[in-house]
Scaffold this motif. Structure first.
Motif, mmCIF file in Angstrom:
data_model
loop_
_atom_site.group_PDB
_atom_site.id
_atom_site.type_symbol
_atom_site.label_atom_id
_atom_site.label_comp_id
_atom_site.label_asym_id
_atom_site.label_seq_id
_atom_site.Cartn_x
_atom_site.Cartn_y
_atom_site.Cartn_z
ATOM 1 N N ASP A 1 1.370 1.370 4.083
ATOM 2 C CA ASP A 1 1.411 2.573 4.914
ATOM 3 C C ASP A 1 2.436 2.390 6.029
ATOM 4 N N MET B 1 3.348 6.168 2.316
ATOM 5 C CA MET B 1 3.430 4.932 1.541
ATOM 6 C C MET B 1 4.892 4.607 1.237
ATOM 7 N N LYS C 1 -0.749 8.023 -3.095
ATOM 8 C CA LYS C 1 -0.412 6.606 -2.912
ATOM 9 C C LYS C 1 0.820 6.255 -3.754
ATOM 10 N N GLY D 1 5.321 8.688 -0.418
ATOM 11 C CA GLY D 1 4.156 9.467 -0.023
ATOM 12 C C GLY D 1 3.716 10.500 -1.033
#
Length: 293
Positions: free
Chosen positions: A11, A16, A165, A169
């Motif tokens: 993150d 992500m 995920k 993103g």
């Protein structure tokens, strides 16, 4: 680079990412855009290379045929945020471009775009692809690219996509964030992959109009022909076959380029789960996608 070491997702400011796109963060955030730069922005696997190729031919195809035959597209249109040990950083390639305009690509969500692009009022072309086909294409890309996290089984990948995920993103956040930006930033041209497949010439004409370029019907027809998927797939300067970190034996970088291939992957149950999830997340009625044409 050790191909057994796939990068891990983590993150990063709520999105992500992997280290290949954050290692050079401070450097590319300070990128100095020029007013005539054109930024091509997409969620991964949404037609980035296709639109990069179209723009490159539109600007430089007639004047420099050597360029099309000897310089791969990833050098003609550098990937701003990429930083792979042993290869040129995307930002450095962009800084060193001698073309005018400079064509630069990014997969960054709108909130991560270096501020000089906005300050210089650069033109930005965003390409969005329906989530079902985008997911399938991303899955096959994760299988073949050593720069990507492991794809895992289709069923777990499917869930991971819904959960956002993914590298760069959530698809939902990405397409919605850029769509919203159109309201406050007039130099943003938002295109749909499906429209480009259905009417390549018409979409190129719209692009020309946005870019203030005049092109005759004949020129647009010729360009439409040369950028058809099957022609690009055979073109070593466009199909990434010369890029060291991808294994085309697992899956080609340019796989099908079709609308509706998701039907060959989604089970009935997955399609139902997807549609229910989609209704919850896609709340803006003005942003509509087609999953078949």
């Amino acid at each position: 680079m050790d191909s057994t070491l796939r990068p891990e997702l983590f993150d990063f400011h709520g999105v992500m990412m992997t280290h290949f796109f954050t290692d050079n963060w401070n450097n590319y955030q300070n990128f100095q855009a020029r007013p005539d730069d054109i930024l091509i922005a997409t969620y991964p696997k949404a037609g980035t290379t296709w639109v990069s190729y179209i723009l490159d031919l539109l600007y430089f195809g007639q004047t420099s045929t050597d360029r099309n035959k000897s310089i791969p597209i990833y050098e003609r249109v550098p990937f701003l945020e990429i930083d792979i040990p042993g290869l040129d950083k995307g930002k450095d390639l962009a800084d060193n471009l001698t073309t005018s305009p400079r064509l630069i690509k990014t997969h960054l969500p709108v909130q991560f775009v270096p501020k000089s692009f906005w300050e210089q009022n650069c033109r930005i072309v965003y390409v969005a692809r329906n989530a079902k086909d985008n997911m399938v294409s991303f899955y096959h890309f994760d299988r073949m690219s050593k720069l990507q996290p492991e794809s895992g089984e289709w069923s777990s990948f499917f869930q991971r996509f819904l959960d956002g995920k993914m590298l760069f993103g959530s698809w939902y956040d990405h397409v919605n964030g850029w769509w919203k930006k159109k309201e406050t930033y007039s130099k943003l041209h938002y295109m749909f992959y499906e429209d480009l497949v259905e009417n390549t010439g018409g979409e190129i004409a719209k692009l020309c109009s946005f870019l203030g370029k005049s092109a005759s019907t004949g020129e647009i027809e010729t360009l439409s022909g040369s950028v058809q998927f099957d022609n690009m797939k055979k073109d070593k300067m466009a199909n990434y076959s010369t890029f060291p970190e991808m294994d085309a034996k697992i899956s080609p970088f340019m796989r099908k380029g079709k609308v509706g291939d998701w039907k060959n992957h989604f089970t009935v149950a997955q399609n139902k789960a997807f549609d229910e999830d989609y209704k919850k997340k896609m709340t803006d009625p003005t942003l509509q996608f087609r999953t078949e044409i």
